[in-house]
Scaffold this active site. Structure first.
Site, PDB file in Angstrom:
ATOM      1  CG  HIS A  62      29.978  49.392  32.104  1.00 24.96           C
ATOM      2  ND1 HIS A  62      30.783  49.433  33.221  1.00 24.96           N
ATOM      3  CD2 HIS A  62      28.741  49.750  32.520  1.00 24.96           C
ATOM      4  CE1 HIS A  62      30.064  49.819  34.260  1.00 24.96           C
ATOM      5  NE2 HIS A  62      28.832  50.008  33.866  1.00 24.96           N
ATOM      6  NE  ARG A  64      21.701  49.267  33.558  1.00 23.71           N
ATOM      7  CZ  ARG A  64      20.765  48.677  34.283  1.00 23.71           C
ATOM      8  NH1 ARG A  64      19.804  48.005  33.673  1.00 23.71           N
ATOM      9  NH2 ARG A  64      20.787  48.725  35.596  1.00 23.71           N
TER      10      ARG A  64
END
Length: 762
Positions: free
Chosen positions: A701, A522
């Site tokens: 996540h 990310r």
């Protein structure tokens, strides 16, 4: 005087690491291809630092996901559940710890993740068991040393980087309450000695041990552990030619200097952060003056993108040289350059007046070279630097904006929460355990291509808006079919929750390639706040209102809060943070009132960075909360009682700040609590938190899909801590990074679990 660096960005100039990791996770490349990408990035990073004439070059600062997880793998801190699937190689084990693992046989959750001190970087939290044994489990550090040695043809300039043993224990958590993680200090120091022994056998001259906890308010147990660890390390290595550099950053160490009374003689060099705490220099110099300890001056800002003001840095260097001698002085950035983009040369469209004041990781390394030249007598560099930074541009300042932002009254909602709640319940008529999401839905390749074509003017505005409306309509229908109670518009027009606003507010700009790692693959592009901030047109109203027009259900207006915009941007350094925060808050307030005017009844003002922005030392907390909470009040308090204000916070420890969270007075707060198995909610129960809470019910996540039963059990556990009527059901964060299948199946299970809870948990 030696020049060195604490660490370099590891994502690659074109985010090659992100691309490679995601291809590997989707089985499009093998692990050898992945490793070759990592090797290429490391070489590019080292080439930059070699060409900049650094005297010492960091090694082992590269990571495929997270440097804390790297250390866990290195010293064998692997929970048993991750060893059961018998992965074919260590990288799959590594990624399973970070992301979870799910197949026909196994369903393993990802390890807990939280913020790295007061930054927006997230690390994987180590898990310790009683009498934990540490052993060499990985050889990554040694492979990378050999790579760099082959480039340099020598070990002399190589400086392996490791998190120090005490900070590593501090960053982890105990699996049960029968012991204190600091009980493991002797065991962990033993493995560090073994690692350093190997490094000495390779003729490594410097070893960097990062102990950022020295910047914190430490307990007696932690202080004792630091003394013990470095006394033992010193005793083992004091006769070797290898020097131990102990580094601390993100704040000063002045409050902990008493620790060094007993052990400063046990370290060869110490690094201090003179960006965050320039006032500590005199105390530290006085303290080490009679010793042989080398002092590393952290004078280049590794967390912001503005050029170093050489005049101030030179004064600190000259004072240090005068006090302890040039041979005992080193210069470096204050912390790892992990937190800034790689190369300013890649930015072609930033206004010259602003770009001329900026410096990315590559440029910061060269600033060290400039400082050395100035110390040696080149005053032209000093003059040119001062004239560039002190140049006053008319695109930065606006007196009207400054006047409005200095308004000093703390604005608050008209009535208390209990009154507002009654009015909202009457209007909304939501069921028990109302379901919603945090905001974003998957950003597919098709959506990103659409946005990029519009940015590059390959797609006209009318056609672009038509496509975005199609995406919004589709996600509204998906949410209705799933059965969510409060919907969102999906944020398809947004590249990032902060960057989107930076492109529309005066005084902010976005970069083309200013990527920074947030966690794993990310990456974000923090905007740059260069001047006074204002809003001169509506930012989100059209898209939110379009979404609301396509459903009878409530649609949330989605905004990013002032503190998060501030903290997740590279903020201007020519005025106090609170002044900039107030300017942003007034701009967001204008947008909130516009949304309410057009009939949007629920408005979410996300503040995931509120806890992150908290100063590391408690003595500075009150000042921070005074302006950060006031900023939220400015943004949120102008609406009627019937308008419901939500906020979202993720990966935060609330124990010490629960009162301040309550002071925000948001009608609903959504938080991350799935990775902690709802343990985070205990403090809300103890405090008797009065407002509504949406505990993140599953971890977005990780790619794994939570089961209906798993989610129901978490809802049931949440009811042990919170009043049922105050609980919302939602994921723990936005769904932007997930696939549609992962998002839809997970939310379906979430909605089913909520419906079961309405029957079984009444």
């Amino acid at each position: 005087m030696l020049k060195h660096n604490l660490g370099f960005p590891r994502i690659g100039k074109g985010r090659e690491l992100k691309i490679a990791c995601e291809k590997y996770w989707s089985n499009n490349i093998d692990y050898l291809t992945l490793f070759n990408v990592g090797k290429k990035i490391r070489k590019e990073n080292w080439d930059i630092q070699i060409k900049s004439n650094l005297d010492i070059i960091p090694c082992n600062d590269f990571s495929f996901y997270d440097h804390v997880l790297d250390l866990s793998i290195l010293i064998g801190v692997v929970p048993e559940s991750y060893l059961i699937p018998k992965f074919k190689n260590i990288i799959d084990l590594y990624f399973s710890m970070a992301r979870g693992y799910q197949d026909n046989k196994f369903d393993i959750k990802a390890m807990e993740m939280t913020k790295w001190f007061n930054t927006n970087y997230h690390y994987i939290v180590p898990e310790f068991t009683k009498n934990q044994k540490f052993f060499l489990y990985s050889k990554k550090i040694f492979y990378e040393i050999e790579e760099l040695k082959n480039i340099l043809n020598s070990y002399d300039k190589i400086k392996p980087v490791l998190i120090g043993p005490v900070s590593y224990l501090f960053l982890g958590k105990e699996k049960d309450t029968s012991f204190n993680k600091m009980d493991l200090i002797d065991n962990i120091v033993t493995i560090y000695i073994k690692i350093i022994d190997i490094l000495i056998s390779k003729n490594i001259k410097w070893v960097q041990l990062d102990e950022p906890i020295l910047s914190l308010d430490l307990s007696d147990r932690e202080k004792t552990s630091i003394k013990y660890a470095y006394k033992k390390i010193y005793k083992h290595f004091h006769n070797s030619d290898t020097k131990i550099l102990l580094t601390s950053y993100f704040d000063g160490i002045s409050d902990n200097l008493n620790i060094f009374n007993e052990f400063y003689k046990y370290i060869d060099a110490i690094h201090i952060d003179l960006v965050e705490d320039p006032n500590q220099l005199d105390k530290v110099l006085s303290f080490i003056k009679e010793s042989k300890t080398i002092l590393s001056l952290g004078i280049i800002n590794g967390r912001n993108i503005w050029k170093n003001l050489y005049h101030n840095s030179v004064k600190k260097i000259e004072k240090s040289i005068s006090s302890i001698g040039e041979d005992r002085v080193m210069i470096a950035p204050n912390c790892s350059l992990l937190h800034v983009p790689i190369d300013l040369e890649d930015e072609k469209y930033i206004h010259y007046d602003i770009k001329n004041k900026m410096s990315f990781a590559k440029q910061k390394i060269y600033e060290l070279n400039d400082l050395e030249k100035i110390i040696k007598g080149d005053k032209n560099i000093l003059f040119n630097n001062s004239s560039t930074i002190n140049f006053k541009s008319n695109i930065i300042y606006n007196k009207e904006i400054q006047k409005r932002s200095y308004y000093s009254k703390d604005l608050k909602r008209k009535n208390i929460f209990s009154i507002r709640q009654k009015k909202q319940r009457k209007i909304f008529n939501l069921p028990l355990f109302p379901t919603t999401t945090i905001g974003s839905f998957p950003q597919t390749k098709e959506i990103r291509i659409t946005r990029n074509k519009f940015i590059r003017k390959q797609l006209c505005k009318k056609e672009y808006e038509k496509k975005i409306k199609k995406y919004i309509l589709d996600v509204i229908k998906k949410q209705e079919n799933i059965g969510l109670d409060v919907l969102v518009h999906g944020e398809f027009e947004r590249n990032d929750m902060v960057e989107f606003f930076s492109e529309k507010l005066n005084g902010m700009l976005s970069t083309n390639n200013g990527w920074v790692q947030s966690y794993g693959s990310r990456c974000v592009k923090p905007p740059i706040i260069y001047g006074d901030i204002s809003r001169n047109k509506e930012l989100t109203v059209d898209w939110i209102c379009y979404a609301q027009s396509k459903t009878k259900k409530l649609v949330k207006g989605m905004l990013t809060g002032p503190v998060t915009i501030l903290k997740w941007s590279f903020v201007r350094d020519d005025q106090s943070l609170y002044k900039t925060s107030y300017q942003i808050a007034w701009a967001i307030r204008d947008e909130v009132l516009s949304l309410e005017k057009y009939g949007i009844k629920i408005i979410q003002i996300d503040e995931p960075a509120l806890r992150e922005g908290l100063p590391l030392k408690k003595k500075n907390w009150k000042s921070y909360f005074d302006w950060s909470i006031k900023s939220f009040h400015i943004a949120s308090s102008g609406v009627k009682d019937e308008t419901q204000i939500h906020t979202h916070m993720c990966y935060s420890e609330f124990n010490d700040i629960i009162k301040e969270i309550s002071d925000l007075d948001a009608d609903v707060i959504t938080i991350e609590s799935s990775r902690s198995n709802m343990e985070l909610l205990k403090i809300f129960s103890i405090f008797s938190y009065p407002n509504q809470i949406g505990p993140g019910i599953y971890d977005i996540h990780s790619p794994r899909i939570p089961t209906e039963k798993e989610i129901f059990n978490l809802i049931k556990k949440a009811c042990n801590f919170l009043p049922k009527e105050n609980i919302w059901i939602n994921p723990d964060c936005g769904l932007k990074t997930r696939t549609w299948n992962e998002a839809v199946e997970s939310i379906k299970n979430m909605v089913k679990a909520a419906k079961i809870a309405r029957i079984k948990l009444i």
